[in-house]
Design a protein around this motif. Sequence first.
Motif, PDB file in Angstrom:
ATOM      1  N   MET A   1     -22.930   3.182  15.266  1.00  0.00           N
ATOM      2  CA  MET A   1     -21.792   2.204  15.377  1.00  0.00           C
ATOM      3  C   MET A   1     -20.858   2.258  14.296  1.00  0.00           C
ATOM      4  O   MET A   1     -19.621   2.219  14.468  1.00  0.00           O
ATOM      5  CB  MET A   1     -22.310   0.912  15.756  1.00  0.00           C
ATOM      6  N   ARG A   2     -21.398   2.374  13.112  1.00  0.00           N
ATOM      7  CA  ARG A   2     -20.554   2.394  11.850  1.00  0.00           C
ATOM      8  C   ARG A   2     -19.634   3.686  11.895  1.00  0.00           C
ATOM      9  O   ARG A   2     -18.535   3.659  11.496  1.00  0.00           O
ATOM     10  CB  ARG A   2     -21.417   2.162  10.545  1.00  0.00           C
ATOM     11  N   LEU A   3     -20.384   4.757  12.489  1.00  0.00           N
ATOM     12  CA  LEU A   3     -19.662   5.996  12.174  1.00  0.00           C
ATOM     13  C   LEU A   3     -18.405   6.105  13.224  1.00  0.00           C
ATOM     14  O   LEU A   3     -17.193   6.516  13.025  1.00  0.00           O
ATOM     15  CB  LEU A   3     -20.795   7.201  12.299  1.00  0.00           C
ATOM     16  N   GLU A   4     -18.782   5.472  14.332  1.00  0.00           N
ATOM     17  CA  GLU A   4     -17.675   5.504  15.295  1.00  0.00           C
ATOM     18  C   GLU A   4     -16.596   4.641  14.832  1.00  0.00           C
ATOM     19  O   GLU A   4     -15.280   4.888  15.095  1.00  0.00           O
ATOM     20  CB  GLU A   4     -18.246   4.803  16.544  1.00  0.00           C
ATOM     21  N   LEU A   5     -16.888   3.415  14.098  1.00  0.00           N
ATOM     22  CA  LEU A   5     -15.675   2.493  13.608  1.00  0.00           C
ATOM     23  C   LEU A   5     -15.089   3.473  12.650  1.00  0.00           C
ATOM     24  O   LEU A   5     -13.788   3.138  12.431  1.00  0.00           O
ATOM     25  CB  LEU A   5     -16.490   1.335  13.059  1.00  0.00           C
ATOM     26  N   VAL A   6     -15.697   4.059  11.634  1.00  0.00           N
ATOM     27  CA  VAL A   6     -14.983   4.697  10.795  1.00  0.00           C
ATOM     28  C   VAL A   6     -14.237   5.921  11.216  1.00  0.00           C
ATOM     29  O   VAL A   6     -12.842   6.332  10.860  1.00  0.00           O
ATOM     30  CB  VAL A   6     -15.964   5.608   9.909  1.00  0.00           C
ATOM     31  N   ARG A   7     -14.653   6.523  12.418  1.00  0.00           N
ATOM     32  CA  ARG A   7     -13.927   7.590  12.973  1.00  0.00           C
ATOM     33  C   ARG A   7     -12.508   6.889  13.711  1.00  0.00           C
ATOM     34  O   ARG A   7     -11.532   7.557  13.592  1.00  0.00           O
ATOM     35  CB  ARG A   7     -14.686   8.229  14.217  1.00  0.00           C
ATOM     36  N   ARG A   8     -12.795   5.852  14.240  1.00  0.00           N
ATOM     37  CA  ARG A   8     -11.602   5.211  14.923  1.00  0.00           C
ATOM     38  C   ARG A   8     -10.538   4.777  13.785  1.00  0.00           C
ATOM     39  O   ARG A   8      -9.486   4.711  13.751  1.00  0.00           O
ATOM     40  CB  ARG A   8     -12.057   3.787  15.730  1.00  0.00           C
ATOM     41  N   ALA A   9     -11.156   4.270  12.648  1.00  0.00           N
ATOM     42  CA  ALA A   9     -10.090   3.887  11.541  1.00  0.00           C
ATOM     43  C   ALA A   9      -9.322   5.280  10.988  1.00  0.00           C
ATOM     44  O   ALA A   9      -8.306   5.032  10.473  1.00  0.00           O
ATOM     45  CB  ALA A   9     -10.995   3.314  10.280  1.00  0.00           C
ATOM     46  N   TRP A  10     -10.060   6.312  11.201  1.00  0.00           N
ATOM     47  CA  TRP A  10      -9.399   7.610  10.589  1.00  0.00           C
ATOM     48  C   TRP A  10      -8.171   7.933  11.592  1.00  0.00           C
ATOM     49  O   TRP A  10      -7.253   8.378  10.940  1.00  0.00           O
ATOM     50  CB  TRP A  10     -10.463   8.617  10.595  1.00  0.00           C
ATOM     51  N   GLY A  11      -8.407   7.809  12.815  1.00  0.00           N
ATOM     52  CA  GLY A  11      -7.655   8.122  13.836  1.00  0.00           C
ATOM     53  C   GLY A  11      -6.167   7.254  14.277  1.00  0.00           C
ATOM     54  O   GLY A  11      -5.590   7.309  14.869  1.00  0.00           O
ATOM     55  N   ASN A  12      -6.672   5.997  13.637  1.00  0.00           N
ATOM     56  CA  ASN A  12      -5.620   4.728  13.537  1.00  0.00           C
ATOM     57  C   ASN A  12      -5.413   4.061  12.279  1.00  0.00           C
ATOM     58  O   ASN A  12      -5.796   2.875  12.203  1.00  0.00           O
ATOM     59  CB  ASN A  12      -6.226   3.771  14.752  1.00  0.00           C
ATOM     60  N   PRO A  13      -4.510   4.743  11.408  1.00  0.00           N
ATOM     61  CA  PRO A  13      -4.605   3.947  10.143  1.00  0.00           C
ATOM     62  C   PRO A  13      -3.673   2.812  10.245  1.00  0.00           C
ATOM     63  O   PRO A  13      -2.791   2.580  11.294  1.00  0.00           O
ATOM     64  CB  PRO A  13      -3.530   4.919   9.404  1.00  0.00           C
ATOM     65  N   GLU A  14      -4.432   1.687   9.474  1.00  0.00           N
ATOM     66  CA  GLU A  14      -3.616   0.540   9.297  1.00  0.00           C
ATOM     67  C   GLU A  14      -3.654  -0.255  10.806  1.00  0.00           C
ATOM     68  O   GLU A  14      -2.833  -1.206  10.829  1.00  0.00           O
ATOM     69  CB  GLU A  14      -2.232   0.530   8.918  1.00  0.00           C
ATOM     70  N   SER A  15      -4.703   0.063  11.480  1.00  0.00           N
ATOM     71  CA  SER A  15      -5.005  -0.772  12.639  1.00  0.00           C
ATOM     72  C   SER A  15      -5.524  -2.109  12.295  1.00  0.00           C
ATOM     73  O   SER A  15      -6.326  -2.218  11.360  1.00  0.00           O
ATOM     74  CB  SER A  15      -5.637   0.059  13.840  1.00  0.00           C
ATOM     75  N   THR A  16      -5.896  -2.920  13.204  1.00  0.00           N
ATOM     76  CA  THR A  16      -6.423  -4.234  13.165  1.00  0.00           C
ATOM     77  C   THR A  16      -8.073  -3.909  13.628  1.00  0.00           C
ATOM     78  O   THR A  16      -8.362  -2.980  14.359  1.00  0.00           O
ATOM     79  CB  THR A  16      -6.146  -5.425  13.702  1.00  0.00           C
ATOM     80  N   CYS A  17      -8.860  -4.873  13.114  1.00  0.00           N
ATOM     81  CA  CYS A  17     -10.126  -4.850  13.230  1.00  0.00           C
ATOM     82  C   CYS A  17     -10.415  -4.928  14.721  1.00  0.00           C
ATOM     83  O   CYS A  17     -11.271  -4.166  15.658  1.00  0.00           O
ATOM     84  CB  CYS A  17     -10.967  -6.039  12.618  1.00  0.00           C
ATOM     85  N   SER A  18      -9.807  -5.793  15.583  1.00  0.00           N
ATOM     86  CA  SER A  18      -9.809  -6.022  17.069  1.00  0.00           C
ATOM     87  C   SER A  18      -9.299  -4.876  17.817  1.00  0.00           C
ATOM     88  O   SER A  18      -9.990  -4.286  18.700  1.00  0.00           O
ATOM     89  CB  SER A  18      -9.278  -7.259  17.652  1.00  0.00           C
ATOM     90  N   ALA A  19      -8.521  -4.166  17.359  1.00  0.00           N
ATOM     91  CA  ALA A  19      -7.851  -2.956  18.087  1.00  0.00           C
ATOM     92  C   ALA A  19      -8.704  -1.754  18.059  1.00  0.00           C
ATOM     93  O   ALA A  19      -9.030  -1.156  18.938  1.00  0.00           O
ATOM     94  CB  ALA A  19      -6.536  -2.579  17.308  1.00  0.00           C
ATOM     95  N   LEU A  20      -9.444  -1.692  16.800  1.00  0.00           N
ATOM     96  CA  LEU A  20     -10.256  -0.715  16.613  1.00  0.00           C
ATOM     97  C   LEU A  20     -11.566  -1.034  17.363  1.00  0.00           C
ATOM     98  O   LEU A  20     -12.217   0.079  17.470  1.00  0.00           O
ATOM     99  CB  LEU A  20     -10.593  -0.411  15.040  1.00  0.00           C
ATOM    100  N   ALA A  21     -11.971  -2.109  17.387  1.00  0.00           N
ATOM    101  CA  ALA A  21     -13.209  -2.622  18.209  1.00  0.00           C
ATOM    102  C   ALA A  21     -12.993  -2.527  19.615  1.00  0.00           C
ATOM    103  O   ALA A  21     -13.910  -2.864  20.523  1.00  0.00           O
ATOM    104  CB  ALA A  21     -13.758  -3.573  17.773  1.00  0.00           C
ATOM    105  N   ASP A  22     -11.746  -2.217  20.168  1.00  0.00           N
ATOM    106  CA  ASP A  22     -11.444  -2.190  21.551  1.00  0.00           C
ATOM    107  C   ASP A  22     -12.374  -1.342  22.353  1.00  0.00           C
ATOM    108  O   ASP A  22     -12.230  -0.221  22.109  1.00  0.00           O
ATOM    109  CB  ASP A  22      -9.958  -2.094  22.023  1.00  0.00           C
ATOM    110  N   GLY A  23     -12.886  -2.033  23.539  1.00  0.00           N
ATOM    111  CA  GLY A  23     -13.782  -1.151  24.172  1.00  0.00           C
ATOM    112  C   GLY A  23     -15.194  -0.979  24.155  1.00  0.00           C
ATOM    113  O   GLY A  23     -16.058  -0.331  24.686  1.00  0.00           O
ATOM    114  N   MET A  24     -15.535  -1.482  22.764  1.00  0.00           N
ATOM    115  CA  MET A  24     -16.772  -1.529  22.315  1.00  0.00           C
ATOM    116  C   MET A  24     -17.603  -2.649  22.993  1.00  0.00           C
ATOM    117  O   MET A  24     -17.120  -3.697  22.776  1.00  0.00           O
ATOM    118  CB  MET A  24     -17.309  -1.333  20.730  1.00  0.00           C
TER     119      MET A  24
END
Length: 87
Positions: A1-24
């Motif tokens: 789960m954390r690795l996926e969150l880090v991957r999403r943060a890498w692909g979407n810089p300066e995004s919000t917590c809720s946007a990065l967690a969308d679909g999880m």
Amino acid sequence: MRLELVRRAWGNPESTCSALADGMDVPISTLSNHWRILREAGLISMAVDGRHRRIRLRAADLRDRFPGLLDPILRLTAAESPNTGPL
């Protein structure tokens, strides 16, 4: 789960917590705990933006501290992820 969150943060810089967690399919309380752990580990930084928290992967700091480690891990994770986005 954390690795996926880090991957999403890498692909979407300066995004919000809720946007990065969308679909999880994970409770918000669990995600909050994961964000806290990632922040305390020094992998991400958070900035308050009104009612939102903006997430930034501390990629430059990680590359300085652990040269050559971050990119292969994120590439491997992106290749294995069924939700691979624009990386």
